[in-house]
Design a protein around this motif. Structure first.
Motif, PDB file in Angstrom:
ATOM      1  N   GLY A   1     -58.898 -28.897 -37.058  1.00  0.00           N
ATOM      2  CA  GLY A   1     -58.847 -29.365 -38.576  1.00  0.00           C
ATOM      3  C   GLY A   1     -56.947 -29.991 -38.293  1.00  0.00           C
ATOM      4  N   TYR A   2     -56.619 -30.224 -37.251  1.00  0.00           N
ATOM      5  CA  TYR A   2     -55.218 -30.286 -37.676  1.00  0.00           C
ATOM      6  C   TYR A   2     -54.723 -31.732 -36.899  1.00  0.00           C
TER       7      TYR A   2
ATOM      8  N   GLU B   1     -49.936 -32.412 -39.326  1.00  0.00           N
ATOM      9  CA  GLU B   1     -50.805 -32.556 -41.134  1.00  0.00           C
ATOM     10  C   GLU B   1     -52.010 -31.604 -40.772  1.00  0.00           C
ATOM     11  N   ASN B   2     -52.143 -30.598 -42.041  1.00  0.00           N
ATOM     12  CA  ASN B   2     -53.840 -29.862 -41.559  1.00  0.00           C
ATOM     13  C   ASN B   2     -54.755 -30.767 -42.448  1.00  0.00           C
ATOM     14  N   ALA B   3     -55.377 -29.664 -42.563  1.00  0.00           N
ATOM     15  CA  ALA B   3     -57.037 -30.541 -43.125  1.00  0.00           C
ATOM     16  C   ALA B   3     -56.916 -31.117 -44.509  1.00  0.00           C
ATOM     17  N   GLN B   4     -55.643 -30.766 -45.284  1.00  0.00           N
ATOM     18  CA  GLN B   4     -55.375 -30.650 -46.752  1.00  0.00           C
ATOM     19  C   GLN B   4     -54.378 -32.161 -46.764  1.00  0.00           C
ATOM     20  N   GLY B   5     -53.764 -32.538 -45.740  1.00  0.00           N
ATOM     21  CA  GLY B   5     -53.105 -33.728 -45.624  1.00  0.00           C
ATOM     22  C   GLY B   5     -51.258 -32.958 -45.912  1.00  0.00           C
ATOM     23  N   ILE B   6     -51.548 -31.663 -45.533  1.00  0.00           N
ATOM     24  CA  ILE B   6     -49.988 -31.017 -45.541  1.00  0.00           C
ATOM     25  C   ILE B   6     -49.392 -30.705 -44.334  1.00  0.00           C
TER      26      ILE B   6
ATOM     27  N   TYR C   1     -47.510 -20.867 -40.199  1.00  0.00           N
ATOM     28  CA  TYR C   1     -48.356 -21.768 -39.758  1.00  0.00           C
ATOM     29  C   TYR C   1     -47.909 -21.313 -38.173  1.00  0.00           C
TER      30      TYR C   1
END
Length: 421
Positions: free
Chosen positions: A37-38, A90-95, A126
């Protein structure tokens, strides 16, 4: 791991501060995958604010106002190089949640040709998710692709857990740093018990925890506050190694106190151009509130330094760090908490190495190593700009028109209001 029995945060301002420097070659780098997810992404224009938010979350500084000077110092004029050097997770949400940079020694003192791993940070929420080691090893591989064969990483005892991660990944203390920061490595040994530090003696709890509380001295009637504290670090004896800064308490008020450095810490121009200038526009004010503030104090220490309203003849300012005015020096050293004899004070060896004028052994031995220090503005009633400024002489005497603003042998004696509640 931690043998002290005391829980420490991974960024803990209670720990005595020592600068640490580690190194390793870039052969046989481990490859550690990110959790599902990253993903890794490189810097793109506009990512500055994301970098500041990550570093702020990781407690490197407490506000965007403090983050901007750090960004400008390290990357401000080199942003075109960052798409090949600065990495984010980045995480799965693009953050963007973590960052590190394959960089170099920005001060230009390291002539070894090594790459420097800079500003490794993971957002607070995180941390503990297995992002640090994959990020570091990936950025080291980027560094190798850029042509570097050796890497160095600067860190400090207050971020002791990060130091353990570097040791886990094969970094080891530089030989010179192991000597100059011997007590720092003893702290790391006590907090990590890392096998690579088997030859290092572990520090005691008393040597680990910094005493933030006012020291007291007893007399027959009561306990009264001592007029000195220690806060922050800055080079004083050697060019390379920081040491704790001593401060004199000039005035005590409810919930705050006014502090000024005990010694003359650096030699700097009041302004870098010979022109009529005020405190609000001089380059020394900018240096104090940007570079000095961000490098001399940890994020925890910066939380205790108040943003203060500073009264000036032409334009009031808001500063974390400032210089005393003529009136303030006369008032606080002669009538306040400090002694008049402390108005004239000694230069540090570091300030002398940087060009400070000082009294040598062939002159007045009573004032050995004393120098001159800038005041905040030229002390006249007229509200004008001047090309020269007031300063305190080696013997404590205030010279109203001491030197032009570009003078290169006058020293800096910073002051600030410290939160005490």
């Amino acid at each position: 791991m931690n043998e002290t029995g005391i829980p420490f945060d991974n960024h803990d301002g209670r720990i005595q501060y020592y600068e640490l420097l580690l190194e390793r070659d870039l052969e046989n780098l481990p490859s550690i995958a990110l959790p599902e997810g990253y993903k890794f992404v490189f810097y793109q224009p506009g990512d500055r604010d994301a970098w500041i938010e990550i570093e702020k979350s990781a407690k490197e500084f407490i506000s965007n106002a403090q983050g901007m000077p750090v960004w400008n110092l390290y990357y401000g004029k080199k942003e075109e190089t960052l798409p090949k050097r600065m990495v984010f997770v980045e995480n799965a949400q693009g953050i963007k949640v973590a960052t590190a940079t394959a960089y170099y020694d920005i001060k230009g003192r390291d002539k070894s040709g090594a790459g420097w791993l800079h500003w490794v940070a993971v957002r607070r929420e995180y941390q503990g998710k297995g992002l640090s080691k994959p990020l570091i090893t990936y950025v080291l591989s980027v560094m190798r692709e850029l042509g570097y064969t050796h890497a160095k990483i600067p860190t400090q005892t207050t971020t002791w857990l990060a130091c353990k991660i570097y040791l886990d990944l094969g970094f080891r203390p530089l030989t010179q740093n192991a000597v100059h920061s011997k007590k720092g490595w003893e702290i790391i040994k006590a907090l990590t018990n890392h096998t690579s530090l088997s030859d290092v003696q572990a520090a005691s709890v008393e040597d680990i925890i910094m005493d933030w509380v006012w020291l007291h001295r007893k007399n027959e009637k009561e306990s009264e506050l001592i007029s000195e504290i220690t806060l922050g670090t800055y080079p004083q004896t050697h060019m390379e190694e920081k040491e704790p800064i001593e401060w004199i308490v000039l005035k005590k008020e409810k919930n705050r106190c006014l502090c000024v450095s005990k010694y003359l810490l650096d030699c700097r121009q009041y302004h870098d151009v010979l022109e009529k200038v005020t405190w609000s526009k001089c380059t020394l004010r900018k240096w104090l509130n940007e570079e000095f503030l961000s490098t001399a104090f940890t994020s925890k220490e910066r939380e205790r330094i108040l943003l203060s309203d500073i009264k000036n003849p032409m334009e009031d300012t808001q500063d974390y760090l400032f210089l005393l005015s003529c009136h303030e020096a006369e008032t606080f050293f002669e009538q306040g908490n400090a002694l008049y004899e402390e108005q004239g004070t000694a230069t540090t060896n570091y300030a002398r190495l940087r060009g400070a004028w000082f009294v040598d052994e062939s002159e007045e031995k009573e004032y050995l190593n004393h120098g001159t220090w800038w005041l905040r503005y030229y002390d006249l009633d007229e509200e004008e700009k001047y090309e020269y400024n007031s300063a305190v002489n080696f013997d404590g005497y205030i010279e109203r028109g001491a030197e032009d603003v570009t003078g290169t042998d006058c020293c800096v004696r910073p002051a600030f209001w410290l939160k005490t509640d």
